[in-house]
Enzyme design. Structure first.
Site, PDB file in Angstrom:
ATOM      1  CG  ASN A  17      -0.198  -0.121   2.494  1.00  0.00           C
ATOM      2  OD1 ASN A  17       0.530   0.789   2.867  1.00  0.00           O
ATOM      3  ND2 ASN A  17      -0.320  -1.255   3.189  1.00  0.00           N
TER       4      ASN A  17
ATOM      5  CG  ASP B 161      -7.469  -5.415   6.227  1.00  0.00           C
ATOM      6  OD1 ASP B 161      -6.861  -5.202   7.293  1.00  0.00           O
ATOM      7  OD2 ASP B 161      -8.240  -4.597   5.696  1.00  0.00           O
TER       8      ASP B 161
ATOM      9  CE  LYS C 133       8.890 -12.315 -13.575  1.00  0.00           C
ATOM     10  NZ  LYS C 133       9.696 -11.783 -14.660  1.00  0.00           N
TER      11      LYS C 133
ATOM     12  CG  ASP D  65      -7.190  -6.692  13.989  1.00  0.00           C
ATOM     13  OD1 ASP D  65      -6.333  -5.943  14.490  1.00  0.00           O
ATOM     14  OD2 ASP D  65      -8.287  -6.291  13.567  1.00  0.00           O
ATOM     15  CB  ILE D  66      -1.192  -6.217  14.767  1.00  0.00           C
ATOM     16  CG1 ILE D  66      -0.565  -7.063  13.652  1.00  0.00           C
ATOM     17  CG2 ILE D  66      -0.162  -5.853  15.827  1.00  0.00           C
ATOM     18  CD1 ILE D  66       0.528  -6.362  12.851  1.00  0.00           C
TER      19      ILE D  66
ATOM     20  CG  PHE E  92      -3.047   5.829  12.829  1.00  0.00           C
ATOM     21  CD1 PHE E  92      -2.304   5.721  13.994  1.00  0.00           C
ATOM     22  CD2 PHE E  92      -3.024   7.041  12.142  1.00  0.00           C
ATOM     23  CE1 PHE E  92      -1.562   6.786  14.464  1.00  0.00           C
ATOM     24  CE2 PHE E  92      -2.284   8.117  12.602  1.00  0.00           C
ATOM     25  CZ  PHE E  92      -1.555   7.985  13.767  1.00  0.00           C
TER      26      PHE E  92
ATOM     27  CE  LYS F 121      -8.565   0.010  12.440  1.00  0.00           C
ATOM     28  NZ  LYS F 121      -7.700   0.509  11.384  1.00  0.00           N
TER      29      LYS F 121
ATOM     30  CE  LYS G 171      -9.165  -3.159  13.983  1.00  0.00           C
ATOM     31  NZ  LYS G 171      -8.066  -3.657  13.185  1.00  0.00           N
TER      32      LYS G 171
END
Ligand SMILES: Cc1cc2nc3c(=O)[nH]c(=O)nc-3n(C[C@H](O)[C@H](O)[C@H](O)COP(=O)(O)O)c2cc1C
Length: 397
Positions: A210, A279, A289, A306-307, A323, A337, A341
């Protein structure tokens, strides 16, 4: 670490005979680690050259509000945002009057008005001028506005008078600037921060990732270090240098990051999950390859652990700050969230905006808890980082 390391000090030099000492002030600020830029008033330029200040500060000197090129990018606002603190030294009687009246008649007064950085003033003038009721009134107005005042010294003056009004010693001025930053609020505290982008391999050469650069995480790390914390960074892919004042652990994939966090979370007081963690990961990573073929390629993705949620479930969990990078239903998604969490706060980032967020130097966030929501207006990530750390200290420590 020097007390002004990573600090950007904007030095306003105004029309006092003591302006010849401004290059020395620049040097003393640099000795303490600061980056210095100078705004020179028209009066100041009568007593010290732009070239001396440019040579010592190693930066272009700003002396004109009507600089067409600089103002293309709204130069006076950029300077105001750039500064972590503004020091006016020497501050002439005229500049003090401008600042106390809130005038915006030259570059320096505009920058002071447009900045939310702390301002310090070090007056320097003839002892009779300094003793005048007008100057005294202006100084007390400025002090009421939380502008920090660096007292002039008593002694023999350029005009031959003896009295109070000589510019404070440049070393003392630099020391007083550094004191506004020294915070020991996180001394003895341990903070673990994840940052950057995770990388999920598809085959030996390709991956899913990302746009996270790690800038926001590094800004938080610096703010925690400044406040005296012992910082551990668990980082994915980052495009910026990491601090050498922290314990830095590299973790490429979300699984590696999960493992590294779990191994290091014991004894931490605060956990800030700033990394952009994937995720999903590819179920079957190809050993070789993948060759191009003229047909659709389907990758099967499976969810990652999920840390943040797993840290929040620990028996002795630290203060957990997450975040949320959102593009729609911002507050609603961030609040979900926060609830799902079980963390103490969520910092909401609108990553659909083109003017701040991913990879940019600026950000604008909302600090959300179960009971409150606080918007931190657009500013440099460094300043946003400091503000977030201040709020964490105020709310949870
Ligand atoms: C030789 C000379 C020395 C001066 N020294 C001072 C001084 O030490 N402090 C001061 O407040 N003004 C002093 N002034 C007056 C300021 O330079 C004048 O008020 C000027 O407009 C200030 O402009 P500025 O505040 O925009 O820099 C002096 C003027 C001259 C001609």
């Amino acid at each position: 670490m020097k007390r002004l390391t990573n600090k950007r000090i904007l030095l306003g030099v105004s029309g006092s005979i003591a302006a010849y000492k401004a290059p020395d002030i620049v040097r003393r600020l640099q000795d303490l680690g600061a980056e210095v830029r100078v705004v020179l008033t028209q009066g100041g330029a009568k007593f010290i050259t732009e070239l001396s200040l440019q040579a010592t500060s190693k930066n272009k000197v700003h002396d004109n509000l009507w600089d067409k090129e600089a103002e293309l990018a709204m130069g006076h606002i950029e300077l105001a945002k750039w500064a972590d603190a503004i020091l006016v030294a020497p501050a002439s009687a005229n500049t003090l009057a401008n600042l106390s009246a809130g005038k915006a008649s030259d570059l320096l007064s505009n920058v002071v008005l447009a900045s939310d950085a702390p301002v310090l003033i070090a007056p320097a003038m003839n002892q009779k001028m300094y003793g005048s009721l007008a100057v005294k009134d202006n100084l007390s107005i400025l002090q009421e506005r939380n502008i920090k005042f660096i007292s002039p010294e008593y002694g023999e003056q350029a005009c031959g008078d003896i009295g109070e009004g000589r510019l404070a010693d440049p070393g003392e001025i630099a020391k007083q600037v550094s004191e506004i930053f020294s915070s020991t609020k996180l001394t003895g505290k341990k903070v673990l921060i994840t940052l950057g982008a995770t990388i999920e391999a598809i085959d030996p050469v390709r991956y899913l990732s990302n746009h996270s650069s790690g800038k926001m995480g590094m800004a938080l790390a610096r703010a925690c270090i400044e406040a005296g914390a012992q910082v551990t960074l668990i980082h994915g892919d980052v495009s910026i240098p990491l601090s050498n004042k922290s314990n830095n652990i590299s973790a490429n994939s979300a699984s590696e990051m999960h493992q590294a966090v779990m191994e290091n979370i014991g004894n931490q007081d605060v956990f800030i999950a700033c990394a952009a963690v994937s995720d999903y990961r590819v179920k079957n990573i190809e050993k070789n390859k993948i060759k191009k073929e003229n047909k659709t390629l389907t990758l099967e993705l499976i969810p990652n652990k999920d840390i943040l949620a797993d840290v929040c479930k620990l028996n002795h969990k630290p203060i957990c700050i997450g975040f949320a990078a959102e593009t729609q239903n911002l507050i609603e998604n961030a609040q979900n969230k926060l609830k799902n969490k079980g963390c103490d706060a969520i910092i909401l980032n609108d990553v659909s905006r083109a003017d701040f967020g991913f990879k940019m130097n600026d950000n604008e966030v909302v600090f959300l808890t179960q009971k409150s929501s606080l918007k931190i207006q657009k500013n440099s990530k460094q300043k946003i980082g400091r503000k977030i750390v201040e709020i964490i200290i105020e709310k949870f420590l």
